[in-house]
Design a protein around this motif. Structure first.
Motif, PDB file in Angstrom:
ATOM      1  N   TYR A  81     -18.306 -24.691   2.704  1.00 48.18           N
ATOM      2  CA  TYR A  81     -19.531 -24.233   3.356  1.00 48.18           C
ATOM      3  C   TYR A  81     -19.939 -25.106   4.548  1.00 48.18           C
ATOM      4  O   TYR A  81     -20.604 -24.624   5.460  1.00 48.18           O
ATOM      5  CB  TYR A  81     -20.684 -24.205   2.343  1.00 48.18           C
ATOM      6  N   TYR A  82     -19.565 -26.377   4.522  1.00 48.56           N
ATOM      7  CA  TYR A  82     -20.097 -27.303   5.513  1.00 48.56           C
ATOM      8  C   TYR A  82     -19.720 -26.931   6.946  1.00 48.56           C
ATOM      9  O   TYR A  82     -20.550 -26.969   7.856  1.00 48.56           O
ATOM     10  CB  TYR A  82     -19.632 -28.727   5.222  1.00 48.56           C
ATOM     11  N   TYR A  85     -21.684 -24.040   8.021  1.00 43.41           N
ATOM     12  CA  TYR A  85     -23.097 -24.452   8.108  1.00 43.41           C
ATOM     13  C   TYR A  85     -23.391 -25.131   9.444  1.00 43.41           C
ATOM     14  O   TYR A  85     -24.345 -24.776  10.153  1.00 43.41           O
ATOM     15  CB  TYR A  85     -23.426 -25.389   6.948  1.00 43.41           C
ATOM     16  N   THR A 138     -30.500 -24.807   6.399  1.00 47.02           N
ATOM     17  CA  THR A 138     -30.052 -25.783   5.404  1.00 47.02           C
ATOM     18  C   THR A 138     -30.299 -25.285   3.982  1.00 47.02           C
ATOM     19  O   THR A 138     -29.412 -25.385   3.113  1.00 47.02           O
ATOM     20  CB  THR A 138     -30.772 -27.127   5.614  1.00 47.02           C
ATOM     21  N   PHE A 141     -27.746 -22.437   3.122  1.00 51.09           N
ATOM     22  CA  PHE A 141     -26.396 -22.871   2.796  1.00 51.09           C
ATOM     23  C   PHE A 141     -26.363 -23.759   1.553  1.00 51.09           C
ATOM     24  O   PHE A 141     -25.340 -23.810   0.864  1.00 51.09           O
ATOM     25  CB  PHE A 141     -25.769 -23.592   3.995  1.00 51.09           C
TER      26      PHE A 141
END
Length: 324
Positions: A81-82, A85, A138, A141
């Motif tokens: 996901y990062y 994101y 933020t 996610f």
């Protein structure tokens, strides 16, 4: 070794890395793949099954991207996901900053104040708006990460996108401009619709064309329209090239946007009643054409919006279906 499957794999693994790092990483990975194929096949020419086995041993493109993106390990939102994101967060913050800055400029034009007051107001708007945007993305996610919600399909060699031809690539700045326009559209019609106005007196008196309360009363349509535009550009941004997915999303979103525009501009009276009452006085004699334009302002605006959506749909279709 130059192989289409390998090139597609490398493209998928490196396309979100910084441009300066992208070529070096691709070169390193290409050398690693060649070494692994030589070790596996020896003097024999590698077959596709050999290539698939070697690439499988290396891991999915997303896993390789995570290894080379050092910052990803420092974030509380883990992979896969990062990377997405950070990618989305940068775009949202940039577009929010543009929209808020334009909004502050419009407010200063309509309600002038001392420069230091205007700067303070602008900084306050930026702080509140960007903090809200950061928090929203933020939290979203974080929920994806904690709940394990999938944001991408499982890795499959057959699903690797081909390396796009130059004419098929979608510019990142083109997508950013599209998102910024959607944000600006929302800001203008919800915050400062009085920007649409005409001069009616010699001393500089301005009369808004749009009924402020009526426009803000249709906030849900405005937000839906903007969300459609942002969603379309995000898909284009994530894909990076014109393909069937981008085409399908564009046609669907533009169709929904067209229906929303028709509902908004034909289903509600958005013109300021005071402006309508003043038109015969303001537009007289040789100004009859201007009178006709403002009398049919909503229909003309609808025509412009539908034309823009149609052009976008046709352009996307041509660029997707055109042979390389």
């Amino acid at each position: 070794m130059n192989n289409d499957l390998i090139e597609r794999y490398l493209y998928a693994a490196t396309r979100r890395l910084p441009r300066k790092q992208r070529e070096d990483v691709a070169r390193e990975l290409r050398g690693l793949v060649d070494d692994m194929l030589c070790e596996r096949c020896g003097d024999r020419t590698p077959e596709e099954k050999d290539i698939r086995i070697v690439l499988t041993e290396l891991g999915s493109p997303q896993e390789l991207y995570a290894k080379y993106d050092e910052d990803a390990q420092k974030c509380l939102i883990g992979q896969p996901y990062y990377g997405t994101y950070v990618f989305v967060l940068k775009i949202v913050l940039a577009c929010a900053a543009i929209g808020l800055t334009v909004s502050a400029g419009i407010l200063q034009l309509l309600e002038p104040q001392a420069w230091y007051g205007a700067v303070a107001q602008w900084l306050a708007m930026l702080w509140q708006g960007l903090l809200s945007a950061f928090a929203f993305v933020t939290v979203l996610f974080s929920i994806f990460y904690r709940k394990g919600i999938k944001i991408s399909e499982p890795f499959n060699f057959d699903d690797l996108p081909p390396v796009p031809q130059k004419k098929q690539e979608i510019s990142k700045w083109e997508c950013i401009a599209g998102i910024a326009l959607s944000v600006l559209f929302t800001v203008v019609f919800l915050a400062v619709p009085q920007i649409f106005c005409v001069l009616i007196t010699e001393d500089g008196g301005l009369l808004p064309i749009i009924d402020i309360h009526a426009a803000r009363g249709t906030w849900y349509i405005i937000l839906l329209f903007a969300a459609c535009g942002i969603g379309r550009e995000v898909v284009k941004l994530m894909e990076g090239r014109y393909n069937q997915k981008v085409l399908a999303v564009t046609l669907a979103v533009d169709g929904i946007s067209a229906l929303l525009a028709i509902w908004w501009l034909l289903g509600f009276d958005l013109i300021n009643p005071d402006f309508l009452a003043s038109m015969p006085v303001v537009f007289t004699g040789s100004r009859e054409f201007a009178l006709w334009i403002f009398t049919n302002f909503q229909r003309l605006f609808l025509g412009v919006m539908l034309l823009a959506l149609g052009i976008n749909a046709v352009e996307t279709s041509v660029r997707t279906l055109r042979k390389p």
